[in-house]
Design an enzyme around this catalytic site. Structure first.
Site, mmCIF file in Angstrom:
data_model
loop_
_atom_site.group_PDB
_atom_site.id
_atom_site.type_symbol
_atom_site.label_atom_id
_atom_site.label_comp_id
_atom_site.label_asym_id
_atom_site.label_seq_id
_atom_site.Cartn_x
_atom_site.Cartn_y
_atom_site.Cartn_z
ATOM 1 N N CYS A 86 -27.634 -37.250 -18.266
ATOM 2 C CA CYS A 86 -25.893 -36.982 -18.701
ATOM 3 C C CYS A 86 -25.226 -38.175 -18.123
ATOM 4 O O CYS A 86 -25.475 -38.363 -16.768
ATOM 5 C CB CYS A 86 -25.484 -35.674 -18.618
ATOM 6 N N HIS A 127 -26.711 -30.750 -26.717
ATOM 7 C CA HIS A 127 -26.204 -31.216 -25.327
ATOM 8 C C HIS A 127 -24.636 -31.392 -25.507
ATOM 9 O O HIS A 127 -23.771 -30.851 -24.468
ATOM 10 C CB HIS A 127 -27.025 -32.548 -24.743
ATOM 11 N N GLU A 128 -24.152 -31.874 -26.374
ATOM 12 C CA GLU A 128 -22.780 -32.382 -26.715
ATOM 13 C C GLU A 128 -21.918 -31.106 -26.846
ATOM 14 O O GLU A 128 -20.909 -30.674 -26.324
ATOM 15 C CB GLU A 128 -22.430 -33.351 -27.631
ATOM 16 N N HIS A 131 -21.167 -29.260 -23.677
ATOM 17 C CA HIS A 131 -20.158 -29.926 -22.855
ATOM 18 C C HIS A 131 -18.720 -29.345 -23.622
ATOM 19 O O HIS A 131 -18.026 -28.939 -22.611
ATOM 20 C CB HIS A 131 -20.138 -31.489 -23.221
HETATM 21 ZN ZN LIG Z 1 -23.921 -34.792 -20.801
#
Ligand SMILES: [Zn+2]
Length: 137
Positions: A86, A127-128, A131
Site C-alpha cells: 500500500c 483493497h480500496e 480504505h
Molecule cells: Zn492501500
C-alpha cells in the site's frame, strides 16, 4: 492536481462519508495522483489524499484509470490468501480477498451502476473499499 499521500494511521482509520457531485474535484485529484504514482500504485481511495469521501480510483486490466463514487461490495466468491502493499504503508502484508466480486457504485454524474470484476482488478477494488471503511491491510 497531484496530492501528497497520507501515511497517518489515525487519518487513514476514519470511515469515508458519502460523496456527491461537489466532490468531483477530489476524483480528479485522485486520478492525477494515481497517474503520478503509476510505477508504485494501482489504486487509491480518497482518504489517502486526506479527503474522507467515498471515492476510489484504480487501474483496470486494460490499463485504463477508472473511478467510482460510493462503491459497495454486494457479492464476493472464492476467497484466497494473498499479500499486498500500500502506498500509505511500508512493505507488504497478508490479507484475504475474493477472486470474483460484484459492486454497485455511482458515476461522477450520479448514475447508479452494477459491475462484476475478477482477478487483480477485483483485488485492487477490495483493497480500496477497505480504505473507505478505515481498514488498512
Ligand atoms: Zn492501500
Amino acid at each position: 492536481m497531484i496530492r501528497p499521500i497520507v501515511k497517518d494511521v489515525f487519518l487513514l482509520g476514519k470511515k469515508a462519508t458519502r460523496a456527491t457531485r461537489a466532490d468531483i474535484p477530489v476524483a480528479d485529484d485522485l486520478l492525477d495522483t494515481l497517474r503520478a504514482n503509476a510505477e508504485a500504485c494501482v489504486g487509491m481511495a480518497a482518504n489517502m489524499i486526506g479527503v474522507p469521501k467515498s471515492i476510489i480510483v484504480f487501474r483496470d486490466d486494460d490499463d485504463n484509470c477508472r473511478e467510482m463514487f460510493n462503491p459497495t461490495l454486494i457479492a464476493g466468491f472464492e476467497q484466497f490468501e494473498t499479500e499486498e502493499g500500500c502506498l500509505s504503508l511500508a512493505g507488504v502484508r497478508k490479507t484475504k480477498r475474493y477472486r470474483f466480486i460484484t459492486v454497485t457504485y455511482e458515476t461522477r454524474d450520479g448514475k447508479k451502476k452494477k459491475e462484476s470484476f475478477f482477478g487483480f482488478t477485483a483485488q485492487i477494488i477490495q483493497h480500496e473499499l477497505d480504505h473507505l471503511n478505515g481498514i488498512i491491510i
